[in-house]
Design a protein around this motif. Structure first.
Motif, short mmCIF file in Angstrom:
data_model
loop_
_atom_site.label_atom_id
_atom_site.label_comp_id
_atom_site.label_asym_id
_atom_site.label_seq_id
_atom_site.Cartn_x
_atom_site.Cartn_y
_atom_site.Cartn_z
N CYS A 85 0.81 -1.23 0.00
CA CYS A 85 0.00 0.00 0.00
C CYS A 85 0.85 1.28 0.00
CB CYS A 85 -1.02 0.01 1.15
SG CYS A 85 -0.48 -0.57 2.74
N GLU A 88 -1.46 6.93 -0.29
CA GLU A 88 -2.34 7.31 0.83
C GLU A 88 -3.74 6.75 0.61
OE1 GLU A 88 -3.09 8.37 4.37
OE2 GLU A 88 -1.12 8.86 3.55
N ARG A 91 -3.94 3.14 1.65
CA ARG A 91 -3.93 3.00 3.11
C ARG A 91 -5.31 3.28 3.70
NH1 ARG A 91 1.49 6.58 3.34
NH2 ARG A 91 2.79 5.09 2.21
N GLN A 92 -5.98 4.27 3.11
CA GLN A 92 -7.33 4.59 3.59
C GLN A 92 -8.30 3.43 3.30
OE1 GLN A 92 -8.16 7.44 5.45
NE2 GLN A 92 -9.95 6.13 5.78
N LEU A 154 0.48 -6.54 7.02
CA LEU A 154 0.21 -5.11 7.12
C LEU A 154 0.77 -4.51 8.41
CD1 LEU A 154 -3.42 -5.17 5.71
CD2 LEU A 154 -1.46 -4.01 4.65
N CYS A 157 4.23 -3.04 7.49
CA CYS A 157 4.19 -2.38 6.19
C CYS A 157 4.92 -1.04 6.27
CB CYS A 157 2.74 -2.18 5.77
SG CYS A 157 2.55 -1.56 4.10
N ASP A 159 6.11 2.66 6.07
CA ASP A 159 5.37 3.92 5.90
C ASP A 159 3.89 3.84 6.25
OD1 ASP A 159 7.56 5.46 5.16
OD2 ASP A 159 7.39 4.86 3.05
N PHE A 160 3.44 2.65 6.67
CA PHE A 160 2.04 2.50 7.09
C PHE A 160 2.00 2.12 8.57
CE2 PHE A 160 -1.93 -0.29 7.12
CZ PHE A 160 -2.79 0.79 7.22
N THR A 161 2.73 1.07 8.94
CA THR A 161 2.78 0.67 10.34
C THR A 161 4.22 0.51 10.84
OG1 THR A 161 2.60 -1.62 9.61
CG2 THR A 161 0.57 -0.55 10.34
N HIS A 202 1.69 5.78 12.70
CA HIS A 202 1.94 4.34 12.68
C HIS A 202 1.26 3.66 13.87
CE1 HIS A 202 5.87 4.86 10.15
NE2 HIS A 202 4.76 5.17 9.48
N ASN A 205 -2.46 3.27 13.19
CA ASN A 205 -2.73 2.21 12.21
C ASN A 205 -2.52 0.82 12.82
OD1 ASN A 205 -3.25 4.23 10.39
ND2 ASN A 205 -1.22 4.17 9.44
#
Length: 806
Positions: A85, A88, A91-92, A154, A157, A159-161, A202, A205
């Motif tokens: 992902c 942005e 991610r949403q 995830l 991940c 830049d996400f978590t 992070h 998320n």
């Protein structure tokens, strides 16, 4: 305005779904994308916009549409996990799917016909990504496995978590399938040295993904309680198996995040009111995931975990595979933690968090108080139970007292609140487990100097005194549902008694007061089990007299002052007329209760208050009897313990000689304090209301069967020797001052005058199917009640326990 529009679009999609009677094709992306592509709803919005009644309506009237919705949401998560992902928007979409599944899953679990849905594949639906990928096999993965593996991916991940390792934005996005997630562990601690920079996005998320994971695991709530060992949670079993390549970094991340968390932060007063702490929300979810994944049936993974300890620190690959096999990897990893610095990090982290509510400052409410102490106690229990190296590490230093004080604080604080009866049990169970080890009793001799806000008398003494004073408070002013715990409380005191070097006068009086209350004829005759409490207390006195006489002049003095209690026990009437008279006296005394008067209270103390009206509480399984959860061990001369075979009479103690004869002809010259008398009256009336006298009819044979086994010989010998000496000193010197008598007793000796010391008998905690079931219902009850924003399981058909409003 934009946010209102997205809510409106989302709500329209929900209405469309509930009103469509015809199945919507899985290929109709335009319809399904309405639920996650264009909207940016919070989880609170999702719970408000998707009412329970509508989810149930779709489940009953359009089952294929609900099945496709779940399938498409999982498919989206799998695609996002495969792509990493990077945008942005993606991610949403992930967050929207996570929130929707968190909302829907409890309604899948509450219907027995639907429970197998996630463990099947959706026929005829177009597959994508990993949903049909199973090492080249044609058979698709069950939906549950795809969902759990996607969540695991995830959670690491970039830049996400997790913090990305790429040097600049120009670099290509990291491939989530090829990264080594051990490099992306969330926090320094066990097995990981680097502290990644704090990123609250992070943390948010991660928290949302963990909330969905916890919801997946919560299928256990919808099954009735069962002590079957095979009743494993399939969601937990798969997630903690070798199928999950992130099992080790995830276990490490969860553990490190919990143990490294400091609620005080930089220590600015009231900082928790100015800034929201996303790390606290993450820690709460992390500790809940940990205790659920570590929940095992007695004797399954726990046995394998303990066997792992007997091997070397780094087992061979074959052994690794053999012990990990189908077992729970989280339990396996926990059992193998052995480095001193790791054990210290875990213990200090748990102690810091449990002591947080006890922190006092001059500014009221200026420091943050965490609320997840029950989950922390369960986690500490799991560590002590599964990792014996950790248990020995805890006991070998005074750090165990950093755990003891908050446990006693919570026991004292919760004793009058019926909604917290489970907290009382877990606290007492932990102390029972610790008390089975000699080092615990030895550590309790350390002086207690802390200022903790508890409504107990001010005293100068040790941590053992604190424990006895609070246990006395639980018995005399706790609520009625704590009666089953009395055996456990006294067993803890019996286990530590041979090592207590010097009890304070306050603690000594409390012990004598308990004996006085428990040995009244009406209480002894009210229930077939009540006399066991007297046996426990007599065993305490015998242990201290035989093994720690020299430093315990306060207790010896209290025994001499209250000698009439022992004489009355020795001369307890056992004829039918006396039994009936005692029981009649109990009926007359009724429920009238004098409040226990404490002349001096600790500074900053607050009495326990009943639960507020409207408080929810989860029901618990019955507490197994003390003889079911302990096994006797005898301490030999070299300090090792030898198991003692079970006897038919649980009240029989090591010192089972017949009671010494002699009538109560001695003058009762000591002065009884008013406070003491008031306490006795209060306790008697409380005990009268908790004695189970419904269908119990005592008879003379029953009374004699245990009366002859009362271990009074040692105490009677002590009284026979010391009482005349003390009375002579009082007459000769005209003494009325306690300190002079104490000084005499302090320098006295009974060497050669007492019976041969009996072997020390320890009752060690022993897990069984009954306690495993108790812990499961308690743990899920805590999780149910703690997850109120959003209320994930509220108003669904829970079967594991009942929710009652007080």
């Amino acid at each position: 305005m934009g946010n209102a529009d997205t809510k409106l679009h989302f709500r329209k999609a929900v209405i469309q779904l509930t009103t469509k009677t015809q199945p919507v094709e899985a290929t109709d992306d335009a319809f399904w994308d309405q639920f996650w592509v264009d909207s940016s709803t919070t989880i609170q919005d999702v719970f408000a916009l998707v009412p329970a009644a509508e989810i149930r309506a779709v489940r009953e009237e359009s089952p294929s549409n609900l099945a496709t919705l779940c399938y498409k949401a999982v498919e989206r998560l799998v695609q996002a996990a495969d792509s990493g992902c990077p945008s942005e928007k993606q991610r949403q979409i992930v967050l929207n799917c996570v929130r929707l599944l968190t909302r829907i899953l409890p309604y899948i679990f509450e219907d027995a016909d639907w429970r197998g849905f996630f463990w099947s594949t959706v026929p005829g639906a177009g597959r994508a990504g990993r949903l049909d990928e199973d090492d080249g096999e044609d058979e698709a993965r069950p939906l549950a496995e795809s969902l759990l593996l996607a969540i695991a991916d995830l959670l690491f991940c970039p830049d996400f978590t997790a913090q990305s390792h790429k040097k600049s934005s120009a670099d290509a996005a990291e491939d989530i399938q090829s990264i080594d997630s051990c490099e992306y562990i969330w926090e320094a601690g066990v097995g990981f040295a680097q502290t990644p920079p704090l990123n609250y996005v992070h943390d948010i998320n991660r928290t949302e993904l963990l909330k969905l994971l916890l919801t997946c695991f919560s299928e256990a709530m919808y099954l009735p309680p069962s002590s079957e060992r095979k009743n494993l949670n399939p969601w937990v079993s798969f997630f903690c198996s070798t199928e999950n390549r992130h099992a080790l970094p995830l276990f490490t991340s969860l553990l490190n995040v919990v143990c490294a968390y400091d609620p005080v932060g930089y220590g600015f007063p009231y900082n928790h009111l100015l800034f929201s702490d996303q790390r606290e929300l993450l820690v709460e979810q992390a500790v809940q995931i940990l205790i659920v994944t570590l929940e095992q049936e007695a004797g399954s993974a726990a046995g394998a975990a303990l066997q792992a300890l007997d091997r070397s620190a780094s087992p061979s690959a074959e052994e690794e595979q053999e012990s990990a096999g189908p077992e729970n990897l989280f339990v396996n990893y926990l059992s193998r933690i052995h480095r001193e610095e790791d054990l210290s990090f875990i213990l200090k982290g748990l102690a810091r968090l449990l002591n947080n509510p006890l922190v006092q400052t001059y500014l009221p409410r200026s420091t943050k108080k965490i609320q997840f102490h029950q989950e922390l106690l369960i986690l500490f229990w799991k560590f002590c139970d599964f990792n014996k190296k950790f248990l020995f590490f805890v006991l070998k230093s005074s750090d165990v007292l950093d755990m003891l004080v908050p446990i006693l604080f919570n026991l004292n604080d919760a004793r009058a609140d019926q909604s917290r009866v489970g907290l009382m049990h877990i606290g007492v169970f932990i102390l029972l487990l610790l008390s089975g080890e000699r080092n615990f009793g030895v550590r309790l001799n350390k002086p207690f100097t802390l200022r903790v806000p508890m409504d107990i008398p001010v005293f100068t003494g040790t941590h053992a005194d604190l424990l006895i004073v609070i246990f006395h408070k639980i018995v005399t002013s706790g609520h009625q549902r704590l009666h089953p715990l009395f055996d456990c409380l006294l067993t803890v005191i019996v286990n530590i008694s041979p090592y207590l070097k010097s009890l304070s006068m306050v603690a000594a009086n409390k012990l004598l007061h308990l004996l006085e209350a428990f040995s009244t004829p009406w209480f002894l005759f009210s229930s077939p089990q009540n006399h066991h409490l007297v046996f426990f207390l007599l065993e305490v006195f015998n242990n201290i007299i035989q093994y720690q006489f020299d430093g315990n002049c306060n207790l010896v003095y209290a025994i001499i002052r209250k000698r009439n209690v022992f004489h009355q026990l020795a001369n307890l009437p056992s004829d039918m007329a006396s039994i009936q008279k005692a029981l009649q006296r109990k009926k007359k005394s009724g429920i009238s209760r004098t409040n226990s008067i404490e002349t001096v209270s600790m500074e900053g103390s607050r009495p326990a208050v009943p639960a507020e009206p409207g408080t929810l509480k989860a029901s618990l399984e019955a507490t197994p009897g003390i003889d079911k959860i302990t096994e006797k061990a005898q301490v030999s001369e070299d300090g090792t313990m030898v198991a003692v075979p079970h006897s038919d009479s649980p009240q029989a103690t090591a010192d089972c000689s017949a009671a010494a004869g002699g009538s109560d002809t001695e003058s009762n010259s000591e002065r009884d304090h008013e406070v003491y008398q008031a306490e006795s009256e209060a306790t008697r009336s409380r005990l009268s209301s908790v004695s189970s006298s419904a269908a119990w009819n005592p008879n003379p044979d029953w009374v004699l069967s245990w009366k002859v086994k009362l271990p009074l010989q040692t105490i009677m010998r002590l009284l026979q020797v010391l009482v005349p000496q003390v009375e002579k000193i009082c007459i000769d010197k005209g003494l009325t001052d306690e300190s002079e008598i104490l000084k005499f007793l302090q320098h006295g000796t009974l060497v050669g005058l007492l019976p041969v010391p009996h072997p020390i008998l320890i009752r060690k905690y022993q897990a069984n199917a009954g306690t495993a079931m108790w812990f499961r219902t308690y743990m899920w009850g805590v999780i149910y009640l703690r997850n109120v924003d959003p209320p994930i399981w509220y108003d669904t058909d829970i079967r594991l326990f009942e929710i009652q409003r007080i």
